[in-house]
Structure formats: structure tokens, C-alpha cells
Design an enzyme around this catalytic site. Structure first.
Site, PDB file in Angstrom:
ATOM      1  N   VAL A  43       0.827  -1.207   0.000  1.00 30.90           N
ATOM      2  CA  VAL A  43       0.000   0.000   0.000  1.00 30.90           C
ATOM      3  C   VAL A  43       0.864   1.261   0.000  1.00 30.90           C
ATOM      4  O   VAL A  43       0.420   2.333  -0.427  1.00 30.90           O
ATOM      5  CB  VAL A  43      -0.940  -0.007   1.231  1.00 30.90           C
ATOM      6  CG1 VAL A  43      -0.149   0.170   2.523  1.00 30.90           C
ATOM      7  CG2 VAL A  43      -2.023   1.045   1.124  1.00 30.90           C
ATOM      8  N   LYS A  44       2.106   1.141   0.450  1.00 28.37           N
ATOM      9  CA  LYS A  44       2.971   2.317   0.604  1.00 28.37           C
ATOM     10  C   LYS A  44       3.365   2.948  -0.732  1.00 28.37           C
ATOM     11  O   LYS A  44       3.828   4.097  -0.756  1.00 28.37           O
ATOM     12  CB  LYS A  44       4.221   1.949   1.403  1.00 28.37           C
ATOM     13  CG  LYS A  44       3.941   1.442   2.812  1.00 28.37           C
ATOM     14  CD  LYS A  44       3.383   2.513   3.710  1.00 28.37           C
ATOM     15  CE  LYS A  44       3.312   2.048   5.159  1.00 28.37           C
ATOM     16  NZ  LYS A  44       2.836   3.098   6.058  1.00 28.37           N
ATOM     17  N   ASP A  45       3.202   2.227  -1.831  1.00 27.16           N
ATOM     18  CA  ASP A  45       3.520   2.814  -3.139  1.00 27.16           C
ATOM     19  C   ASP A  45       2.710   4.079  -3.377  1.00 27.16           C
ATOM     20  O   ASP A  45       3.195   5.041  -3.982  1.00 27.16           O
ATOM     21  CB  ASP A  45       3.198   1.818  -4.264  1.00 27.16           C
ATOM     22  CG  ASP A  45       4.149   0.642  -4.293  1.00 27.16           C
ATOM     23  OD1 ASP A  45       5.084   0.613  -3.483  1.00 27.16           O
ATOM     24  OD2 ASP A  45       3.947  -0.251  -5.135  1.00 27.16           O
TER      25      ASP A  45
END
Length: 453
Positions: A43-45
Site C-alpha cells: 500500500v505504501k507505493d
């Protein structure tokens, strides 16, 4: 033709997947927002790209600059992908509790990785918070990301993750559950969903050793709650500015063991090969099931991919060493089976006490059986050794035979733990297990404590 201009164009629009086996006792439709479909597998992208683009727009990040960030690994991966495409150098600062796979992956995509100790205070100069900040101040033409307090973190989820969830559930989402670390995901998604429907409940999953739950409930930042924990990616010993406590309806805490066990169960029962925080998230959801009804649509977000944890939660030896595998422990053989291949450390009656002390130090043990040609004839124990040292400071040059205590009791490998426990007393600190073929092993109080579930 349908294609992305570069890898950054594939971020977002991740699928929603119905949960089945693990939620069969939950009275609601449970959907997983499956963020491993992002190119960096987390999700950090989303927020990594948003933070870089916003920094470029206002001049904080200059062409050819160096990006510096403290990360548990996933934000670093997102930053690395953007750095490659946009021509920046990246330095990632990580705590030593993070998996080796995360460190190796970051180095594989060109990032420089600096590893810092976990068990220090946030303001300690060795902490990954402090080191990140210092490198940002010392490195020419650099930009310190600071995902914890960077508003672009929550903004990314407000503009992408939240709208996707709303659209994919046709506006029927009633609960959103996610692990909380920097706070960007829960705050950004929560803000968007509550703007669409104020009745949507936003739940955070916390870990033991973190301050979020108590602070949310009492407004007290309790330093007594802060201690090292194994779970990766969630929980904090600080209060990031990205955590909007007003949006969050409540927190539930999940133990390290449950997080690890449910990470394995997601893979084995749902076919979902996910990271450590996913185990926390699904266990947290199960702990909250009394809050749901059959008409509810519960969305749980799974952060990252299991490939970053193959040496940890997906390694049974690692799980067993930490007592995370539910193995039936009932006999002497059960207590020592994870190390019964190691030779028994002994000392002979004709050796000096200094030899016993050297072996205790080398093997990090507290008791040693004493042997001679006849077999086991005595024992050396650190407590008794200390008492004798107080009487005679020259004890190291004495013979073992002159200071040894009575031998440890010997039990059969099928002897019950209850019987073994009765044999370990103030005057007797261990027992020996007869494994057959003239092979023995030792059981101490520590072994019995390890067997407690």
C-alpha cells in the site's frame, strides 16, 4: 493499445477480494482491499509517489537530489521505484527488527540501507528516527521524507484508496479496519469514507508495545506501554501527525503471536500470501466481530506481500523459537526436541573450576553436569558457584571435585512436565533426560517456562 508509461502508472486500483474460511463465524460480508497488487507489493507505493510529487512541486526535492527516509521497508520500496524513474538517489534507514528480505529487496532496487537498533528510545541518536533526521540535515541536496508527519501520506489515501473502496463497495461499506503505523492509510481513507457516510466505522489495529489504543481512549501518552515488539509495520512509540484520532472510532490490540499465526493462516486457509500486518489485521477484525451484523460490509486492508517474511512468519523454526507454534508440550522429550541434537556440555571432576566457568560463558548456560569414568557424579550451578566465590576468591584454581554439588536427577524421556517440575527446586536447578544409547540432555527452569503457552 493499453499500457502504462512507466511502472508508476500501475500504482492503485487494486482488487477487492471476499474473505471466506477465516471469517466463517463473522456475521457480515468481509472484503479485503488487496494492496500487494501495487508494483512495489504494498500500500505504501501510493503515498511514496504522492510525497515525492508534492515535494517536487514545492521545491523541497530538487533534480538529482537524495531522498532520505526511515522505513520499515515498504515505504522504502515505493520511494525506490519512484527514485529510479525520476532519477534520485535513495537512502533508507531501518530498524534491525525488520526482515532480512526487506533489506535485501531495497538494496536490489538500488537503495542504500542503514540499519539501526530497535531497542532504543525514539530520541536516542541511534534510533532510526534520529539517524534519518540527521542524514537529512547532513546530506547535500537531500530531502528527508518523514512519512510520519508528512501530510501527503494521508492525502494519497484520501485521493485514491478511499475513493476506490467506496466505488468497489458501491457505497455500501460500513466498517473499515486497518493496521496503524504512520497513520496515513487509516486517516486518509477514514476521512474520505466518513465524508461520504458519517456512519462508517473506522477501526485501527494496534500491537502490544505501542501507544495508540490507550492514547485514543484516554488522551494519555503512557511510556510504560512502550516496549519492543516483533510485529512489523504497525504500532508506534511516538504519535505521528498523520494519525487523526478524531476520525478513528476505536482500536483493538493484537499480540505478536496472533499476528504471526494468522499471517500463516491467511496463506494456508485463504490462499493469501501476505505480510505480518495482514495477520494482525484479520485477527483484529475477528476480535471486533460482535460489532458487525449480517447486513454490514466490512473492508480490511492488507498492506504487503508475504515474500518479505519467508525467513520469519513463514519459517517454522523462527516461529518455534518464539513459542508461536501451538505444539503440544507434555513430556521431557517435547521440551528439548528443538535442540536435542546438540551435545550435552559437561565438565570432568579433575578439571579446574575455571574450565567450568569458561564453558558457562561460551555456551551461555547456568548449570553443568559433572562426569567421571563412572558417569554422572555431580553438578555445577552458577548460584552455588557464586556463593562459594564469596567464601573463597581463589575458587577458579580449585578442582571441580572439591566444590561440586550432588548430581542432577535423571528422568526418562517420557516423564511428564509435572513430574519434572517437582524435581527442580531451590537446591536442584536442573534434571537430565535419558534419551537412550547413552545419550543425555539437560532440562532447566528456562526450558519449562518456554513450554508454557
Amino acid at each position: 493499445m493499453d499500457y502504462a508509461e512507466n511502472i508508476l502508472g500501475t500504482i492503485g486500483n487494486t482488487p477487492m477480494v471476499k474473505m471466506n474460511a477465516l471469517v466463517k463465524d463473522v456475521d457480515a460480508l468481509v472484503l479485503a482491499k488487496y494492496e500487494t497488487f501495487n508494483p512495489g507489493n504494498s500500500v505504501k507505493d501510493r503515498m511514496a509517489l504522492m510525497m515525492i510529487e508534492d515535494a517536487e512541486a514545492d521545491g523541497r526535492l530538487q533534480p538529482g537530489g537524495t531522498i532520505i527516509e526511515g522505513t520499515s521497508g515498504n515505504t522504502g520500496m515505493g520511494l525506490a521505484l519512484a527514485a529510479i524513474i525520476k532519477g534520485y538517489k535513495l537512502i533508507c534507514v531501518m530498524a534491525d527488527k525488520q526482515s532480512k528480505e526487506k533489506i535485501d529487496i531495497l538494496r536490489a532496487v538500488g537503495a542504500e540501507v542503514v540499519v539501526c537498533p530497535t531497542a532504543v528510545e525514539p530520541d536516542d541518536p541511534r534510533s532510526y528516527y534520529s539517524v534519518s533526521k540527521r542524514l537529512g540535515e547532513e546530506t547535500p541536496n537531500s530531502w528527508y521524507v518523514n512519512q510520519y508527519d508528512n501530510p501527503s501520506n494521508a492525502k494519497a489515501h484520501y485521493e485514491s484508496t478511499g475513493p476506490e473502496i467506496w466505488k468497489q463497495t458501491d457505497g455500501k461499506v460500513t466498517h473499515f479496519i486497518v493496521g496503524v503505523g504512520t497513520g496515513g492509510t487509516i486517516s486518509g481513507v477514514g476521512k474520505y469514507l466518513k465524508e461520504q457516510n458519517p456512519n462508517v466505522k473506522i477501526w485501527g489495529v494496534d500491537t502490544y508495545g505501542s501507544v495508540f489504543k490507550k492514547y485514543h481512549e484516554t488522551g494519555i501518552f503512557d511510556e510504560n506501554e512502550i516496549y519492543s515488539y516483533i510485529t512489523e509495520g504497525i504500532g508506534e512509540d511516538i504519535l505521528p501527525k498523520n494519525v487523526n484520532f478524531d476520525i478513528i472510532d476505536g482500536f483493538t490490540k493484537v499480540t505478536d503471536k496472533d499476528a504471526a499465526v494468522y499471517t500463516q493462516r491467511l496463506a494456508k486457509e485463504e490462499g493469501m500470501f501476505l505480510g505480518n500486518s495482514a495477520g494482525s489485521a484479520i485477527k483484529g477484525l475477528l476480535q471486533l466481530k460482535e460489532h458487525f451484523t449480517k447486513d454490514d460490509v466490512v473492508v480490511v486492508l492488507f498492506h504487503d506481500h508475504g515474500s518479505r517474511y519467508v525467513g520469519k512468519m513463514f519459517n517454522d523454526d523462527w516461529m518455534r523459537e518464539r513459542g508461536f507454534l501451538d505444539v503440544e508440550i507434555s513430556s521431557a522429550a517435547d521440551l528439548i526436541k528443538d535442540h536435542d541434537d546438540k551435545p550435552l556440555v559437561t565438565v570432568k571432576t579433575g578439571e579446574l573450576v575455571s574450565h567450568a566457568i569458561e564453558r558457562m560463558r561460551k555456551f551461555k548456560i547456568s548449570q553443568i553436569p559433572v562426569v567421571d569414568a563412572e558417569g554422572f557424579v555431580g553438578s555445577i550451578d552458577e548460584t552455588a558457584l557464586f556463593a562459594k566465590f564469596m567464601e573463597n576468591k581463589d575458587i577458579a584454581d580449585m578442582y571441580i571435585a572439591d566444590i561440586m554439588q550432588k548430581p542432577f536427577p535423571i528422568v526418562h524421556k517420557n516423564t511428564s512436565i509435572d513430574e519434572i517440575s517437582k524435581l527442580i527446586t531451590k537446591d536442584n536447578q536442573a534434571v537430565l533426560v535419558d534419551l537412550g544409547d547413552n545419550k543425555h540432555h539437560i532440562i532447566t527452569k528456562y526450558d519449562i517456562i518456554k513450554g508454557i503457552k
